[in-house]
Design a protein around this motif. Structure first.
Motif, PDB file in Angstrom:
ATOM      1  N   LEU A  99       0.820  -1.205   0.000  1.00 58.77           N
ATOM      2  CA  LEU A  99       0.000   0.000   0.000  1.00 58.77           C
ATOM      3  C   LEU A  99       0.860   1.264   0.000  1.00 58.77           C
ATOM      4  O   LEU A  99       0.515   2.251  -0.661  1.00 58.77           O
ATOM      5  CB  LEU A  99      -0.959  -0.008   1.189  1.00 58.77           C
ATOM      6  N   VAL A 100       1.974   1.251   0.716  1.00 57.77           N
ATOM      7  CA  VAL A 100       2.892   2.399   0.702  1.00 57.77           C
ATOM      8  C   VAL A 100       3.461   2.572  -0.707  1.00 57.77           C
ATOM      9  O   VAL A 100       3.488   3.679  -1.249  1.00 57.77           O
ATOM     10  CB  VAL A 100       4.029   2.232   1.740  1.00 57.77           C
ATOM     11  N   THR A 101       3.900   1.475  -1.317  1.00 53.48           N
ATOM     12  CA  THR A 101       4.468   1.535  -2.665  1.00 53.48           C
ATOM     13  C   THR A 101       3.422   1.972  -3.677  1.00 53.48           C
ATOM     14  O   THR A 101       3.708   2.770  -4.575  1.00 53.48           O
ATOM     15  CB  THR A 101       5.082   0.177  -3.052  1.00 53.48           C
ATOM     16  N   ASP A 102       2.195   1.492  -3.546  1.00 57.29           N
ATOM     17  CA  ASP A 102       1.119   1.905  -4.453  1.00 57.29           C
ATOM     18  C   ASP A 102       0.837   3.400  -4.322  1.00 57.29           C
ATOM     19  O   ASP A 102       0.610   4.089  -5.325  1.00 57.29           O
ATOM     20  CB  ASP A 102      -0.159   1.115  -4.191  1.00 57.29           C
ATOM     21  N   SER A 103       0.837   3.919  -3.105  1.00 58.31           N
ATOM     22  CA  SER A 103       0.620   5.340  -2.888  1.00 58.31           C
ATOM     23  C   SER A 103       1.725   6.147  -3.581  1.00 58.31           C
ATOM     24  O   SER A 103       1.450   7.124  -4.292  1.00 58.31           O
ATOM     25  CB  SER A 103       0.600   5.640  -1.390  1.00 58.31           C
ATOM     26  N   TYR A 104       2.952   5.724  -3.396  1.00 54.08           N
ATOM     27  CA  TYR A 104       4.105   6.355  -4.038  1.00 54.08           C
ATOM     28  C   TYR A 104       3.944   6.349  -5.562  1.00 54.08           C
ATOM     29  O   TYR A 104       4.100   7.375  -6.218  1.00 54.08           O
ATOM     30  CB  TYR A 104       5.367   5.606  -3.598  1.00 54.08           C
ATOM     31  N   ARG A 105       3.600   5.202  -6.118  1.00 57.65           N
ATOM     32  CA  ARG A 105       3.455   5.067  -7.571  1.00 57.65           C
ATOM     33  C   ARG A 105       2.343   5.984  -8.105  1.00 57.65           C
ATOM     34  O   ARG A 105       2.476   6.579  -9.173  1.00 57.65           O
ATOM     35  CB  ARG A 105       3.164   3.614  -7.956  1.00 57.65           C
ATOM     36  N   LEU A 106       1.234   6.095  -7.373  1.00 54.03           N
ATOM     37  CA  LEU A 106       0.147   6.978  -7.791  1.00 54.03           C
ATOM     38  C   LEU A 106       0.607   8.433  -7.860  1.00 54.03           C
ATOM     39  O   LEU A 106       0.282   9.155  -8.805  1.00 54.03           O
ATOM     40  CB  LEU A 106      -1.038   6.872  -6.833  1.00 54.03           C
ATOM     41  N   VAL A 107       1.362   8.852  -6.858  1.00 57.38           N
ATOM     42  CA  VAL A 107       1.847  10.234  -6.840  1.00 57.38           C
ATOM     43  C   VAL A 107       2.885  10.447  -7.937  1.00 57.38           C
ATOM     44  O   VAL A 107       2.841  11.448  -8.656  1.00 57.38           O
ATOM     45  CB  VAL A 107       2.398  10.600  -5.444  1.00 57.38           C
ATOM     46  N   VAL A 108       3.801   9.505  -8.110  1.00 53.48           N
ATOM     47  CA  VAL A 108       4.811   9.621  -9.165  1.00 53.48           C
ATOM     48  C   VAL A 108       4.141   9.699 -10.535  1.00 53.48           C
ATOM     49  O   VAL A 108       4.552  10.475 -11.399  1.00 53.48           O
ATOM     50  CB  VAL A 108       5.816   8.448  -9.103  1.00 53.48           C
ATOM     51  N   ALA A 109       3.085   8.932 -10.745  1.00 53.82           N
ATOM     52  CA  ALA A 109       2.387   8.938 -12.027  1.00 53.82           C
ATOM     53  C   ALA A 109       1.795  10.311 -12.352  1.00 53.82           C
ATOM     54  O   ALA A 109       1.643  10.654 -13.520  1.00 53.82           O
ATOM     55  CB  ALA A 109       1.289   7.878 -12.042  1.00 53.82           C
ATOM     56  N   GLY A 110       1.501  11.095 -11.336  1.00 57.15           N
ATOM     57  CA  GLY A 110       0.947  12.428 -11.536  1.00 57.15           C
ATOM     58  C   GLY A 110       1.987  13.509 -11.769  1.00 57.15           C
ATOM     59  O   GLY A 110       1.642  14.653 -12.061  1.00 57.15           O
ATOM     60  N   LEU A 111       3.249  13.161 -11.640  1.00 57.03           N
ATOM     61  CA  LEU A 111       4.330  14.121 -11.856  1.00 57.03           C
ATOM     62  C   LEU A 111       4.655  14.231 -13.338  1.00 57.03           C
ATOM     63  O   LEU A 111       4.458  13.271 -14.093  1.00 57.03           O
ATOM     64  CB  LEU A 111       5.597  13.665 -11.119  1.00 57.03           C
ATOM     65  N   PRO A 112       5.192  15.384 -13.771  1.00 57.93           N
ATOM     66  CA  PRO A 112       5.686  15.463 -15.146  1.00 57.93           C
ATOM     67  C   PRO A 112       6.759  14.395 -15.372  1.00 57.93           C
ATOM     68  O   PRO A 112       7.542  14.100 -14.462  1.00 57.93           O
ATOM     69  CB  PRO A 112       6.290  16.867 -15.230  1.00 57.93           C
ATOM     70  N   LYS A 113       6.801  13.829 -16.562  1.00 60.26           N
ATOM     71  CA  LYS A 113       7.747  12.748 -16.877  1.00 60.26           C
ATOM     72  C   LYS A 113       9.169  13.074 -16.443  1.00 60.26           C
ATOM     73  O   LYS A 113       9.862  12.221 -15.899  1.00 60.26           O
ATOM     74  CB  LYS A 113       7.752  12.467 -18.380  1.00 60.26           C
TER      75      LYS A 113
END
Length: 134
Positions: A99-113
């Motif tokens: 769940l921590v890793t999924d939260s991180y991935r969701l936020v990273v996905a919203g960042l500019p490439k």
């Protein structure tokens, strides 16, 4: 796991993720874990119990809240996009880390490439999610 263990494990997992920092913008009672300036995990005991607050996809958040009594809507956050982990018998270390890793991935996905420290589509993608929804 009790709440303190959930917090410890969440913090250990967050510290190992690329590009993350720990800040205290809300004072010493709130550990705020960020990636490239965006919050992906909050840790606190302001309610009198240890809590870990994480970003979650809305459908995933709903399923998790139905499956685990220890997972509730995000404390002081958008209830649709955030969840709160409480200590309790059903939470296992692997789930907390996922769940921590999924939260991180969701936020990273919203960042500019150009700001993404990892490819969110492939970084630490867990097969447990698929198993949970079948």
């Amino acid at each position: 796991m009790d709440g303190a263990e959930v917090q410890r494990l969440g913090a250990e997992c967050a510290e190992g993720l690329p590009g993350t920092v720990l800040e205290h913008p809300f004072g010493p009672d709130w550990d705020v874990h960020k990636v490239r300036g965006k919050v992906f995990m909050l840790v606190t005991e302001v309610t009198g119990e240890p809590l870990v607050i994480l970003k979650s996809a809305p459908d995933e958040a709903s399923a998790l809240r139905q499956q685990y009594a220890e997972i509730t809507p995000g404390y002081h956050m958008n209830k649709k996009h955030w969840i709160t982990l409480h200590g309790g018998g059903a939470l296992e270390p692997g789930l907390v880390e996922e769940l921590v890793t999924d939260s991180y991935r969701l936020v990273v996905a919203g960042l500019p490439k150009a700001q993404q420290p990892v490819d969110p589509a492939s970084y630490a993608h867990s097969s447990r999610r698929a198993a949970r929804h079948t």
